[in-house]
Design a protein around this motif. Sequence first.
Motif, PDB file in Angstrom:
ATOM      1  N   ILE A  19       0.853  -1.187   0.000  1.00  0.00           N
ATOM      2  CA  ILE A  19       0.000   0.000   0.000  1.00  0.00           C
ATOM      3  C   ILE A  19       0.894   1.243   0.000  1.00  0.00           C
ATOM      4  O   ILE A  19       1.863   1.320   0.749  1.00  0.00           O
ATOM      5  CB  ILE A  19      -0.923   0.019   1.234  1.00  0.00           C
ATOM      6  N   SER A  43      -4.415   7.099  -0.140  1.00  0.00           N
ATOM      7  CA  SER A  43      -3.780   5.781  -0.094  1.00  0.00           C
ATOM      8  C   SER A  43      -4.143   5.010  -1.350  1.00  0.00           C
ATOM      9  O   SER A  43      -5.256   5.118  -1.856  1.00  0.00           O
ATOM     10  CB  SER A  43      -4.208   5.013   1.164  1.00  0.00           C
ATOM     11  N   LEU A  44      -3.190   4.254  -1.826  1.00  0.00           N
ATOM     12  CA  LEU A  44      -3.354   3.510  -3.072  1.00  0.00           C
ATOM     13  C   LEU A  44      -3.014   2.047  -2.819  1.00  0.00           C
ATOM     14  O   LEU A  44      -1.951   1.733  -2.277  1.00  0.00           O
ATOM     15  CB  LEU A  44      -2.430   4.085  -4.146  1.00  0.00           C
ATOM     16  N   THR A  45      -3.919   1.174  -3.223  1.00  0.00           N
ATOM     17  CA  THR A  45      -3.695  -0.248  -2.997  1.00  0.00           C
ATOM     18  C   THR A  45      -3.113  -0.896  -4.250  1.00  0.00           C
ATOM     19  O   THR A  45      -3.343  -0.425  -5.367  1.00  0.00           O
ATOM     20  CB  THR A  45      -5.015  -0.943  -2.620  1.00  0.00           C
ATOM     21  N   GLN A  48      -4.218  -0.631  -8.136  1.00  0.00           N
ATOM     22  CA  GLN A  48      -5.224   0.425  -8.331  1.00  0.00           C
ATOM     23  C   GLN A  48      -4.854   1.328  -9.506  1.00  0.00           C
ATOM     24  O   GLN A  48      -3.688   1.539  -9.812  1.00  0.00           O
ATOM     25  CB  GLN A  48      -5.328   1.252  -7.040  1.00  0.00           C
TER      26      GLN A  48
END
Lengths: 82, 172
Positions: A19, A43-45, A48
Amino acid sequence: MAFTETKIIDQITVTENGIVLYREATRILKDGEQIAQTYHRTSLTPGQDLTGQPVQVIAICNAVWTDEVIAAYQAQIESQTI
Amino acid sequence: MSIVLDGTNGITTNAGTLLSATTIGVGGTTPSASGAGVSFPATQSASSDANTLDDYEEGTWTPADGSGAGLSFANIQAQYTKIGRMVFASATFDFPSTASTATNSISGLPFTVGTTSGYIGGFITNGNVAVAVRFRPGNNSSTGSIRDGSGTAQTNVALSSGAFTINAVYMV
């Protein structure tokens, strides 16, 4: 007396499972001296869509998000129930 | 030497006023120029002591679709406050009209949720979809899902055109 506003990404964090979190600080300066600051977090998973994200964040995501990292994160999410 | 703290003169010594401030910076932080309070470092300096407040931060965040369906939320208003290891995050947004049968996923939580199951919670305080009751942040992730009263994560189509206010409380 001059007021200016600046935006800067002042913090980028990568977690063990891929993440990517970053914080954008908006700073208000009065005659060059900071008088106020606000934060916006993103936040970027793994896996994504990165459209519209800052270039330095995209570079980090692309480096971290291998196929293995993305698959492991998906498996982790799917394993969570209640 | 004596040191006196009072509401009129701030901190004074017997040699005169040492500091008369409405804001205090800890950990080398420059005190805030506005209001009255304690300013913490921009990046947490974590303490292992159970009685030490070592972080405070407030700001905004952006909830986004993490289901893979490429949905765009509208009318977003989202804020968070982090006190020590606790995060309180809320968001209001409109879910788009969709026929996607993928399980809903709300991404973008401002901090990664801790790994210990049970130290998390979430609820819906406003919504026009009956099956949307809970908001469940996922452990070790920055996403959560909207669920019904029994804990079943809903599909996107079940939330189609809904308007929600979600609230998450979790430990990092």
